[in-house]
Motif scaffolding. Structure first.
Motif, PDB file in Angstrom:
ATOM      1  N   TYR A  78      76.523  65.654  54.585  1.00 61.35           N
ATOM      2  CA  TYR A  78      75.315  65.599  55.403  1.00 61.35           C
ATOM      3  C   TYR A  78      74.264  64.649  54.826  1.00 61.35           C
ATOM      4  O   TYR A  78      73.302  64.301  55.515  1.00 61.35           O
ATOM      5  CB  TYR A  78      74.731  66.998  55.568  1.00 61.35           C
ATOM      6  CG  TYR A  78      75.643  67.908  56.363  1.00 61.35           C
ATOM      7  CD1 TYR A  78      75.830  67.706  57.723  1.00 61.35           C
ATOM      8  CD2 TYR A  78      76.330  68.944  55.736  1.00 61.35           C
ATOM      9  CE1 TYR A  78      76.686  68.515  58.456  1.00 61.35           C
ATOM     10  CE2 TYR A  78      77.187  69.766  56.461  1.00 61.35           C
ATOM     11  CZ  TYR A  78      77.358  69.549  57.817  1.00 61.35           C
ATOM     12  OH  TYR A  78      78.206  70.338  58.542  1.00 61.35           O
ATOM     13  N   ASP A 115      74.456  60.465  58.814  1.00 59.35           N
ATOM     14  CA  ASP A 115      73.675  59.826  59.879  1.00 59.35           C
ATOM     15  C   ASP A 115      73.801  58.305  59.885  1.00 59.35           C
ATOM     16  O   ASP A 115      73.332  57.654  60.816  1.00 59.35           O
ATOM     17  CB  ASP A 115      72.203  60.235  59.788  1.00 59.35           C
ATOM     18  CG  ASP A 115      71.564  59.831  58.475  1.00 59.35           C
ATOM     19  OD1 ASP A 115      72.306  59.676  57.493  1.00 59.35           O
ATOM     20  OD2 ASP A 115      70.323  59.674  58.436  1.00 59.35           O
ATOM     21  N   GLY A 152      66.262  58.588  61.220  1.00 61.55           N
ATOM     22  CA  GLY A 152      66.362  60.036  61.228  1.00 61.55           C
ATOM     23  C   GLY A 152      64.992  60.694  61.292  1.00 61.55           C
ATOM     24  O   GLY A 152      63.984  60.084  61.622  1.00 61.55           O
TER      25      GLY A 152
END
Length: 496
Positions: free
Chosen positions: A43, A47, A171
Motif C-alpha cells: 500500500y 498508487d 493522492g
C-alpha cells in the motif's frame, strides 16, 4: 597494390559497446521481498507503481500476482504465490526457492516507498529511451502520408502522458495543506489590484460579479450570431495580456503577479482579422475603415501607436481550423511549457472535433469535447473561456434573452461548465424592426432605440461558486469594444 595503413585501420571491425537499459534488480528484489514479508508494504507504492515498471519479467509476474491477492483481501506469501507462478527454472532455482530467498533477504518495510520510487523512475527513463528510438525510426521510415507535424504532435502527446501518468506525489493530502493553499490565495487576492481572487477581465462590473476568472474553471460564453461573443472575449483577452506582470521566485521559476499570458485558439477567424479587431478597439478607429484603408493621416498614427503598444504583450494566437480536442490540448500544453499560460480562449466550441470514434453522433462528440475541455482546465490550472453557439429557438420567443436550455447540441455544456455567460444586445433586435419613417410606430421605435443604443448585457446563467444575474456593459459596434456602463441600478442577484 597495398592499401595505406590509415585506410586499412578504418576497415578493421570495431567492437561496439552495447548499453543496457537503466534498471536496478536489487531494488526490485528488495521491494518484492518486503511485500512478501509484510503485505502492508504494497500500500506504500500501490498508487503509482505497476507491474510493467519492473525490468525482469519474473518480477513483473510476482508483483502482479501479489497485488491481485492483496487487493482481493488474501495473503501474499511465497506459499500462496507458488500456485500461480508454476515451477519454472530461475537460474538453477525453482520458483519456490526464489520466493523464499526474496522473503529471507527482505529489509524493513519502511524502505518500500524508496524502492518503489527508484523502480518507477528507472522505468520512466526506459520509456523515454523507447520514445526517442521511435522518434528516430519514425523520422527515417515515415510513410509519405505521415507529415513531420503529425509525428511531433504524437511524440509530444506521449511525452506529456508519460509526465502526467502515475505521479507518486499525488493522492490524498491533509486538509491543513488545502487550508494553507486557500489562505495563500486569499492573501494574494488581497494584495492584487482590484482585490480579486481570479484574473481581472478589465470589466469591473463583471469582475465584481465573478471575482475574476478563476483557475481551473471552464467558462462558456454563449450567444446568437452578431451578439458580440468574439468581441467580448477579445476585449477580455487583450485586457488580461496588457495587464501582465510577473516576478522571479527564489527557485528560478516565474510567477504571474497580475494579468496573464493568453493563448487564443481562433478556429473561425484568421489571426489578421483578430488583430484588426484589437487595433480598432485600442486605436478608436473603426474596424471597417481599417479593412478598407479608408483612414486619414491622424487615424494612421493612432493605428501605428496602438500596434507599437501591442508588440510586447504576451498574447499568442493559433488560427488553425478544424482541429480536434486532443490536438488543442497538446498545443495548449506546449504553450504552457514553452511560454507560460494563464488564460486559454477557444473561439468557438462547435468548430472542434472529437477523437473521430463518435463522429456519427454529434451529441456524444460534444460531450467528449466539453469533458476534455474541463479536464484540460484542471490539468493546466488555468481558466478556459470557450465560446458556444445557441440554438435557433431563441429567435422564436418574444423575449430574446438566452437561457441555459438554449445551449446547442448537448446538455454536457451546461453540466461540465463552471460558469455559463450569455451575451445579449437588445439593440440588434430592435434595429431589425425599424418601421417606415414619419409614422407613429417610427417615433416609438426611435425612443426604444435611444433606450437600448450602445448597451449590452452579460447574463450569468450559471456560476458554480457565486451568484447569477445580469451585468450591463457599454458596446461600441464601430470599434467592437465592450466597456463598463456607469449606472446605479442593477438587476437583483439570484442565488443558486
Amino acid at each position: 597494390m597495398a592499401l595505406p595503413n590509415a585506410l586499412t585501420a578504418n576497415l578493421q571491425p570495431v567492437a561496439q559497446e552495447f548499453r543496457v537499459a537503466p534498471h536496478n534488480i536489487d531494488a526490485e528484489q528488495a521491494l518484492l521481498g518486503a511485500i512478501l514479508v509484510n503485505n502492508d508494504a504494497y500500500y506504500r507504492i500501490s498508487d503509482f507503481l505497476l507491474a510493467e515498471h519492473f525490468m525482469e519479467d519474473v518480477h513483473r509476474k510476482i508483483f502482479e500476482v501479489a497485488a491481485s491477492l492483496i487487493k482481493g483481501g488474501k495473503l501474499a506469501t511465497p506459499i500462496t504465490l507458488k500456485t500461480y507462478l508454476g515451477d519454472a527454472d530461475l537460474g538453477g532455482q525453482t520458483v519456490m526457492q526464489y520466493l523464499a530467498r526474496l522473503a529471507a533477504e527482505a529489509t524493513t518495510v519502511i524502505n518500500a516507498g524508496d524502492y518503489g520510487r527508484t523502480i518507477y523512475d528507472l522505468a520512466i527513463r526506459r520509456r523515454l529511451i523507447t520514445i526517442g528510438e521511435d522518434l528516430v525510426n519514425g523520422a527515417y521510415e515515415a510513410p509519405v502520408e505521415s507529415s513531420p507535424r503529425d509525428q511531433i504532435e504524437g511524440t509530444e502527446r506521449r511525452l506529456y502522458e508519460l509526465a502526467e501518468s502515475g505521479k507518486y506525489d499525488g493522492g490524498f493530502q491533509k486538509f491543513s495543506e488545502a487550508l494553507t493553499t486557500a489562505v495563500d490565495m486569499a492573501a494574494k487576492a488581497y494584495q492584487r489590484e482590484g482585490k480579486l481572487s481570479g484574473i481581472a477581465t478589465g470589466l469591473s462590473d463583471l469582475d465584481a460579479k465573478m471575482g475574476g476568472l478563476q483557475r481551473s474553471d471552464l467558462i462558456i460564453l454563449a450567444g446568437r450570431p452578431a451578439m458580440g461573443k468574439t468581441s467580448l472575449v477579445t476585449n477580455i483577452a487583450f485586457n488580461v495580456a496588457k495587464a501582465y506582470q510577473s516576478e522571479k521566485l527564489p527557485d528560478g521559476r516565474t510567477e504571474t503577479k497580475n494579468g496573464g499570458i493568453v493563448g487564443f485558439f481562433s478556429l473561425e477567424m484568421s489571426a489578421e482579422q483578430l488583430a484588426t479587431r484589437i487595433i480598432a478597439e485600442q486605436s478608436g478607429v473603426a474596424s471597417y475603415k481599417i479593412r478598407r484603408g479608408d483612414i486619414q493621416p491622424a487615424d494612421f498614427y493612432k493605428i501605428t501607436d496602438a500596434a507599437r503598444d501591442m508588440q510586447t504583450i504576451p498574447f499568442y494566437i493559433d488560427q488553425t481550423g478544424g482541429i480536434s480536442i486532443a490536438q488543442l490540448a497538446a498545443r495548449a500544453r506546449r504553450l504552457k511549457r514553452q511560454k507560460g499560460l494563464d488564460l486559454l480562449i477557444v473561439d468557438y466550441l462547435q468548430l472542434l472535433s472529437g477523437s473521430g470514434k463518435r463522429s456519427d453522433n454529434r451529441v456524444q462528440e460534444m460531450t467528449e469535447i466539453t469533458t476534455g475541455m474541463k479536464a484540460l482546465a484542471k490539468e493546466l490550472a488555468v481558466p478556459i473561456i470557450a465560446l458556444s453557439q445557441l440554438s435557433r429557438q431563441v429567435e422564436n420567443r418574444e423575449d430574446k434573452r438566452p437561457q441555459l436550455a438554449d445551449l446547442r447540441e448537448s446538455g454536457s455544456i451546461e453540466q461540465d461548465a463552471d460558469v455559463v455567460m450569455f451575451v445579449f444586445r437588445e439593440e440588434y433586435y430592435v434595429n431589425n424592426k425599424k418601421p417606415r419613417e414619419g409614422t407613429e410606430e417610427f417615433f416609438a421605435w426611435e425612443a426604444e432605440m435611444n433606450r437600448v443604443h450602445g448597451k449590452a448585457e452579460v447574463i450569468l446563467g450559471k456560476q458554480r461558486h457565486g451568484p447569477t444575474g445580469t451585468v450591463e456593459l457599454q458596446f461600441d459596434a464601430n470599434i467592437t469594444r465592450f466597456s463598463n456602463l456607469a449606472q446605479s441600478d442593477r438587476m437583483p442577484e439570484q442565488h443558486m
